[in-house]
Design a protein around this motif. Structure first.
Motif, PDB file in Angstrom:
ATOM      1  N   GLU A  17     -40.647  45.604 -19.597  1.00 48.01           N
ATOM      2  CA  GLU A  17     -39.785  44.931 -18.635  1.00 48.01           C
ATOM      3  C   GLU A  17     -38.448  44.564 -19.290  1.00 48.01           C
ATOM      4  O   GLU A  17     -38.407  43.975 -20.366  1.00 48.01           O
ATOM      5  N   VAL A  18     -37.357  44.912 -18.633  1.00 51.83           N
ATOM      6  CA  VAL A  18     -36.016  44.627 -19.130  1.00 51.83           C
ATOM      7  C   VAL A  18     -35.452  43.440 -18.360  1.00 51.83           C
ATOM      8  O   VAL A  18     -35.429  43.440 -17.129  1.00 51.83           O
ATOM      9  N   LEU A  19     -34.983  42.421 -19.107  1.00 48.71           N
ATOM     10  CA  LEU A  19     -34.449  41.212 -18.489  1.00 48.71           C
ATOM     11  C   LEU A  19     -32.967  41.097 -18.833  1.00 48.71           C
ATOM     12  O   LEU A  19     -32.590  41.127 -20.008  1.00 48.71           O
ATOM     13  N   LEU A  20     -32.129  40.961 -17.793  1.00 46.71           N
ATOM     14  CA  LEU A  20     -30.694  40.797 -18.002  1.00 46.71           C
ATOM     15  C   LEU A  20     -30.414  39.393 -18.530  1.00 46.71           C
ATOM     16  O   LEU A  20     -30.893  38.407 -17.991  1.00 46.71           O
ATOM     17  N   GLN A  21     -29.622  39.311 -19.627  1.00 46.42           N
ATOM     18  CA  GLN A  21     -29.302  38.013 -20.214  1.00 46.42           C
ATOM     19  C   GLN A  21     -27.894  37.552 -19.874  1.00 46.42           C
ATOM     20  O   GLN A  21     -27.673  36.384 -19.613  1.00 46.42           O
ATOM     21  N   GLY A  22     -26.928  38.452 -19.910  1.00 47.55           N
ATOM     22  CA  GLY A  22     -25.571  38.024 -19.608  1.00 47.55           C
ATOM     23  C   GLY A  22     -24.599  39.188 -19.634  1.00 47.55           C
ATOM     24  O   GLY A  22     -24.853  40.214 -20.252  1.00 47.55           O
ATOM     25  N   THR A  23     -23.492  39.012 -18.915  1.00 51.62           N
ATOM     26  CA  THR A  23     -22.467  40.045 -18.887  1.00 51.62           C
ATOM     27  C   THR A  23     -21.104  39.396 -18.682  1.00 51.62           C
ATOM     28  O   THR A  23     -21.003  38.326 -18.068  1.00 51.62           O
ATOM     29  N   SER A  24     -20.082  40.028 -19.206  1.00 57.06           N
ATOM     30  CA  SER A  24     -18.728  39.482 -19.096  1.00 57.06           C
ATOM     31  C   SER A  24     -18.110  39.754 -17.729  1.00 57.06           C
ATOM     32  O   SER A  24     -17.157  39.087 -17.331  1.00 57.06           O
ATOM     33  N   HIS A  25     -18.608  40.731 -16.999  1.00 63.55           N
ATOM     34  CA  HIS A  25     -18.077  41.094 -15.689  1.00 63.55           C
ATOM     35  C   HIS A  25     -19.207  41.020 -14.658  1.00 63.55           C
ATOM     36  O   HIS A  25     -20.378  41.223 -14.983  1.00 63.55           O
ATOM     37  N   SER A  26     -18.861  40.764 -13.430  1.00 64.46           N
ATOM     38  CA  SER A  26     -19.879  40.667 -12.379  1.00 64.46           C
ATOM     39  C   SER A  26     -20.421  42.059 -12.068  1.00 64.46           C
ATOM     40  O   SER A  26     -19.708  42.930 -11.599  1.00 64.46           O
ATOM     41  N   LEU A  27     -21.696  42.244 -12.353  1.00 64.14           N
ATOM     42  CA  LEU A  27     -22.350  43.535 -12.139  1.00 64.14           C
ATOM     43  C   LEU A  27     -23.465  43.377 -11.116  1.00 64.14           C
ATOM     44  O   LEU A  27     -24.191  42.384 -11.117  1.00 64.14           O
ATOM     45  N   LYS A  28     -23.592  44.372 -10.248  1.00 69.45           N
ATOM     46  CA  LYS A  28     -24.693  44.402  -9.289  1.00 69.45           C
ATOM     47  C   LYS A  28     -25.675  45.489  -9.702  1.00 69.45           C
ATOM     48  O   LYS A  28     -25.282  46.607 -10.019  1.00 69.45           O
TER      49      LYS A  28
END
Length: 521
Positions: A17-28
């Motif tokens: 399972e891959v969990l998103l932690q953070g991003t500098s730009h708004s991604l969908k």
């Protein structure tokens, strides 16, 4: 108005399972299929985004797990052997971390004066606060002389940490030259008494010294003589004067980690990240049994590093033969019991492994070429660099200006060029780290950081003399250009007249120098 679009595809390489932690730009998130995810950012903006793109994610794993990816070679020049990559995830289980015996070896030469040394002191102070009871520590500062916080390893407790902070406040003074061999030998001698803890050295320097090859050989001899209890040596380079490839090589030989800071603002955060990665070991002395099944098995690094709770173990290399369906990795836990990790072999075609590990391979091969002065390794680096379009110390990057029409090409054609259709070529400078600057180190020049380097001037400005060049430098400043854009017509006319007057003075100075030899007559 501009349309900005970022399309991102993530292939974690694991069926976890891959969990998103953070991003500098708004991604969908647009799609998710097993270990593959795709994201999209699309927006109408007034100005292009000017911040670095960052994206972080975690792969959930309850316990130690991993895999091996293998791929047939697509290289034509560099190496015809097949490529492998080994990943081992530390897992989210609460495995015991090895007890630590830590020696911080800090460069306090004159070139560290100011913010660099202050940031290093703050980072070491924070690192000391993260040690726990049962750990040991000491601090060594070096320039032309050596100073130690204690004559032996100190047990971690509140009183010892407070004394160490007071000692650093008094002894972290930048002066004198650079001598790395003596403090490194002293640190290894101190750690010879650490029988119940994993010995670790954290070396931080901004200089380059003459005996770097001897230091590498000393570290290698120590590794061989002490076996599994040899000290892990992690190295950290500050600025552009130190030899980053020497430091990388020492870390590779010492089963440690290498990192560097090229900007003063990143020193403290990068040192802490580097320390945490290297010090939180849960499995040591890793070995892979693939060598028994293959004709040739070569790992890019000198030795396989330990497994840390802070990051996955990731190594790559080349092989010949046929991998079995599973390979076993073995190592030792903190209680010295042996652990085996079964790694399933996957033959992949949709991930370009050669490209993914190109930068890492180039850095490690360059360090080996520097140490051995092997011209064949240098040629390997050149071929690998060209194949993957990754800059190396032995290659250069050139910009081709191809969007000129025929009239412009003829008008701007450099001297000595034939043919109007040839593009203009500009070689980019300042993109390489180099192999250290011993002269700057001996002269104790202040640590060179990317954010403190003077802007490069055009050749015509370098040749100009007097006030004209200083005016030209100012006029080339982006802030000045932006200010000019906001001027009214009257101010612009006045500025143009002032520039014309200064130009006339510059021409007069130049003519006087050429025609009159600089004399007053």
């Amino acid at each position: 108005m501009k349309r900005e679009k970022i399309q991102l595809t993530v292939n974690s390489g694991f069926s976890k399972e891959v969990l998103l932690q953070g991003t500098s730009h708004s991604l969908k998130e647009k799609a998710r299929q097993g270990d593959k995810l795709s994201f999209l950012h699309e927006a109408v903006v007034e100005n292009w985004s000017n911040k670095d793109f960052t994206f972080s994610y975690s792969v959930y794993s309850g316990d130690l797990s991993g895999g091996i990816h293998v791929q047939p070679s697509i290289s034509q020049d560099y190496d015809d052997r097949d490529t492998f990559s080994i990943f081992i995830l530390p897992g989210s289980g609460n495995r015991k971390v090895f007890k630590k015996a830590v020696v911080f070896v800090v460069d306090t030469s004159g070139s560290m004066k100011g913010k660099p040394l202050e940031n290093v002191k703050n980072a070491v102070s924070t690192a000391l606060s993260e040690l726990v009871q049962g750990d040991y520590f000491n601090i060594i500062t070096f320039n032309e002389e050596l100073h130690s916080f204690s004559s032996c390893l100190e047990k971690v407790n509140e009183k010892a940490i407070a004394s160490a902070n007071d000692w650093m406040n008094a002894n972290f003074v930048a002066e004198g030259g650079t001598d790395i061999m003596h403090p490194l030998n002293e640190a290894m001698a101190l750690l010879s008494s650490a029988h119940d803890a994993l010995p670790q050295i954290f070396l931080m320097t901004d200089g380059s010294v003459d005996d770097e090859h001897d230091i590498c050989q000393t570290v290698k001899n120590e590794l061989l003589s002490r076996g599994s209890k040899s000290p892990r040596i992690s190295t950290f380079g500050l600025g552009l004067y130190c030899n980053h490839y020497f430091l990388r090589m020492v870390a590779s030989i010492g089963k440690g980690h290498f990192d560097a800071a090229l900007e003063t603002g990143s020193i403290e955060s990068r040192i802490l990240k580097w320390f945490r990665k290297a010090s939180n070991t849960i499995v040591a002395n890793i070995s892979i049994d693939a060598t028994g099944h293959l004709n040739d098995f070569e790992v890019d690094s000198e030795y396989i590093p330990d497994i840390s709770t802070q990051c996955p173990l990731c190594i790559s290399g080349k092989y010949q033969g046929k991998f079995p369906e599973t390979v076993v990795a073995t190592g030792y836990l903190a209680d010295m019991t042996e652990i085996s990790i079964e790694l399933k072999v996957q033959h992949i075609t949709d991930m370009p492994l050669d490209n993914i590990f190109a930068a890492q391979q180039i850095a490690l091969l360059t360090a080996k070429a520097w140490l051995s002065a092997d011209k064949q390794l240098e040629r390997k680096v050149i071929k690998l660099s060209i194949e993957n379009s990754v800059l190396s110390e032995y290659t250069s990057m050139v910009v081709l200006q191809t969007n000129l029409d025929a009239a412009q090409k003829v008008k701007q054609k450099p001297k000595g060029r034939t043919g109007a259709n040839e593009p203009l070529r500009f070689q980019l400078h300042g993109l390489k780290l180099g192999f250290g600057d011993k002269a700057a180190t001996r002269e104790n020049l202040l640590t060179a950081f990317g954010d403190e380097k003077p802007l490069e001037m055009l050749k015509i400005f370098k040749k100009a003399g007097g006030c004209c060049s200083r005016v030209a430098d100012c006029l080339c400043c982006m802030c000045c250009i932006k200010a000019c854009n906001r001027m009214n017509d009257q101010c612009a006319i006045l500025l143009a007249q002032v520039c014309a007057a200064l130009s006339c003075l510059g021409c007069y100075e130049c003519c006087a120098e050429v025609c009159c030899g600089g004399s007053e007559s």
